[in-house]
Design a protein around this motif. Sequence first.
Motif, PDB file in Angstrom:
ATOM      1  N   UNK A  34      -3.958  16.492 -10.299  1.00 12.51           N
ATOM      2  CA  UNK A  34      -2.881  15.544 -10.084  1.00 12.51           C
ATOM      3  C   UNK A  34      -2.809  15.128  -8.617  1.00 12.51           C
ATOM      4  N   UNK A  35      -2.115  14.046  -8.394  1.00 17.37           N
ATOM      5  CA  UNK A  35      -1.895  13.554  -7.031  1.00 17.37           C
ATOM      6  C   UNK A  35      -0.463  13.071  -6.933  1.00 17.37           C
ATOM      7  N   UNK A  36       0.124  13.105  -5.732  1.00 15.68           N
ATOM      8  CA  UNK A  36       1.466  12.529  -5.583  1.00 15.68           C
ATOM      9  C   UNK A  36       1.404  11.012  -5.706  1.00 15.68           C
ATOM     10  N   UNK A  37       2.327  10.459  -6.476  1.00 16.26           N
ATOM     11  CA  UNK A  37       2.415   9.007  -6.653  1.00 16.26           C
ATOM     12  C   UNK A  37       3.752   8.535  -6.094  1.00 16.26           C
ATOM     13  N   UNK A  38       3.697   7.750  -5.036  1.00 16.50           N
ATOM     14  CA  UNK A  38       4.920   7.190  -4.442  1.00 16.50           C
ATOM     15  C   UNK A  38       5.325   5.984  -5.277  1.00 16.50           C
TER      16      UNK A  38
ATOM     17  N   UNK B  11       0.842  -1.198   0.000  1.00 17.58           N
ATOM     18  CA  UNK B  11       0.000   0.000   0.000  1.00 17.58           C
ATOM     19  C   UNK B  11       0.877   1.246   0.000  1.00 17.58           C
ATOM     20  N   UNK B  12       0.247   2.377  -0.298  1.00 14.33           N
ATOM     21  CA  UNK B  12       0.947   3.646  -0.254  1.00 14.33           C
ATOM     22  C   UNK B  12       0.613   4.375   1.049  1.00 14.33           C
TER      23      UNK B  12
ATOM     24  N   UNK C  48      -7.655  -8.093  -0.734  1.00 18.18           N
ATOM     25  CA  UNK C  48      -6.508  -8.555  -1.508  1.00 18.18           C
ATOM     26  C   UNK C  48      -5.308  -8.808  -0.607  1.00 18.18           C
ATOM     27  N   UNK C  49      -5.099  -7.948   0.383  1.00 24.73           N
ATOM     28  CA  UNK C  49      -4.009  -8.161   1.332  1.00 24.73           C
ATOM     29  C   UNK C  49      -4.196  -9.470   2.092  1.00 24.73           C
TER      30      UNK C  49
ATOM     31  N   UNK D 298      -2.710   0.579  -5.719  1.00 27.25           N
ATOM     32  CA  UNK D 298      -1.984   0.015  -4.581  1.00 27.25           C
ATOM     33  C   UNK D 298      -1.171  -1.181  -5.072  1.00 27.25           C
ATOM     34  N   UNK D 299       0.091  -1.278  -4.676  1.00 30.91           N
ATOM     35  CA  UNK D 299       0.928  -2.375  -5.180  1.00 30.91           C
ATOM     36  C   UNK D 299       0.366  -3.765  -4.905  1.00 30.91           C
TER      37      UNK D 299
END
Length: 560
Positions: free
Chosen positions: A88-92, A9-10, A537-538, A407-408
Amino acid sequence: MLAFTDLGRYYTQAQLARVREQKHPTISAWAGERIFVSFVVGPVAKDQVPTISIDLPDNWQVEIGVIRETSAYIGRGMTWGEIPTGPNAPAADYVQPLASLTAAPASYLHCVAAIAVPDEDIDPGPVTTTIRAGQKTLPLTINIAVLDYLYISPQLFSLELWQYPYAVARYYGVTPFSPEHEALVRENLHRYVQWGGDTIATTIVEDPWHHQTYDAYPSLVQWQQTANGGFTFDFSHFDQYVDWNIDEGINRKIKCFSLLPWDNIIRYKDAQGKWQEERPAVGSPRWREIWTAFLTAFIPHLTDAGWFTHTYMALDERPIDEMRTVIDFLAGFQNKYGESLKLSGAVNYQTAAADVLAHYDDLSINQAELGDPQKFQAFAAARRAQGQETTFYNCVGNYPSMFALSNPIETAYLIWYFAALGVDGFLRWALDAWPAAPYTSISHWYWESGDPFLIYPHHPGETGAYRTPRGMMLEHAMSQVRQWRFLASDEDTRDLPEVHTLTDYIQMLADLPLPAKTTNDYGATVAVHPAADRKEMQAVVAKIEKLLAAATQAVTAMMW
């Protein structure tokens, strides 16, 4: 603070500040496997970079990085050449090596360690180590499985990512196919190999996807018209690129795009050296004349190079009637040994006729076109029995997905879901088709942000493409799927109760629909229930990893 986090997750800075210190569960790893451990360090002063290390022997390779943010459009671009300006949004979305940081990018650093477990000179059992950040310490236990089978074939679950060498040349400002370009391309290919990549993507016409990416993709084969109207072909760049891949260990398939380029545009230089463009109708006499000239030169070249048997003529999402034309056309060409070219394609198997699908040696299905899972499983099994391969692919408009704002954990869940459906592997269309300045913005004119790449370029003076959290999840999940498939198929391990339990749980996924999706106000495909989906999913991935660890432990006990 020094505490474990969830790589699936971010986190915002506020969320990182609230991470609870907790004991990390023991990680199970096979000898030779790469694992990823994420944790937060902070608060740190902006002008300082903390010293972070992990106590492991010298034969363990440890790379520690910090997850950094870039800017990403929250929607989906729709018009060629027009990159949306927002919202826009910040993307880690990228992991910068700790050693390259000159200042802390934020108060709380979300770190991730890529740890390569040695494949020799290592004993089975728990390895207890310590993560150190300044004066803070965090214990970590890695339970090592040393099996008799050190090599697990990537073909147990294949990976195909299309590569974009001209994007590499543009970003770094080097001449295509210069020594500098070769070194930089090989850095990206090295990441691809680490994930188990086995397919070379090549172009045989100019821009077969009609410049959908930020950078054009010229043909690796140069077409030259002669004074009498015929053609000659220079395969020099094609050969160089294939050789680079083979040298890096990517050698199972060579995909050639394409006899059916998007918009059916064929560009070449005439006898005066000027660019010309034709759009012959597929199957027309002119189309057949042009492609006969090409194949008459290409087939002997592939044969002499020793590449013919693993070269595929690749078609990407083309109309059924055009596919039929290509299938019939290719039937008229063989090499000097009587062998025919193989065919690969991305196709909607629900609408394509069975006789068309039967000609595809290599077939990839969009996850949105799955249809009935049981029917699909039977379809994939029948193809496998005929020696044909079937994969899933994921791209724009899909959810769960692998975009920069996904989310990864979605990546890991999808890989396990596809594996449960019995396919031979996974395809994603782009490894490194970077936008103009990915550290500033990863918005694109056609897709959800981050769709066209899974790695980032490195900064000047460095080597090695930057990882991404979603790329790490892909590597980890692909590795574990191959472990499961090995244990479930090997005659020494497949009958163990723990392996049966693992297999039963994974196959249960095939009975479940993918989580529901919708479209946000800006055109991007997103979750209907994002928080609930991420939690589910987690839980599913964590359960699979727990069962895989139990199966691995049972196998280890049997062997030792």
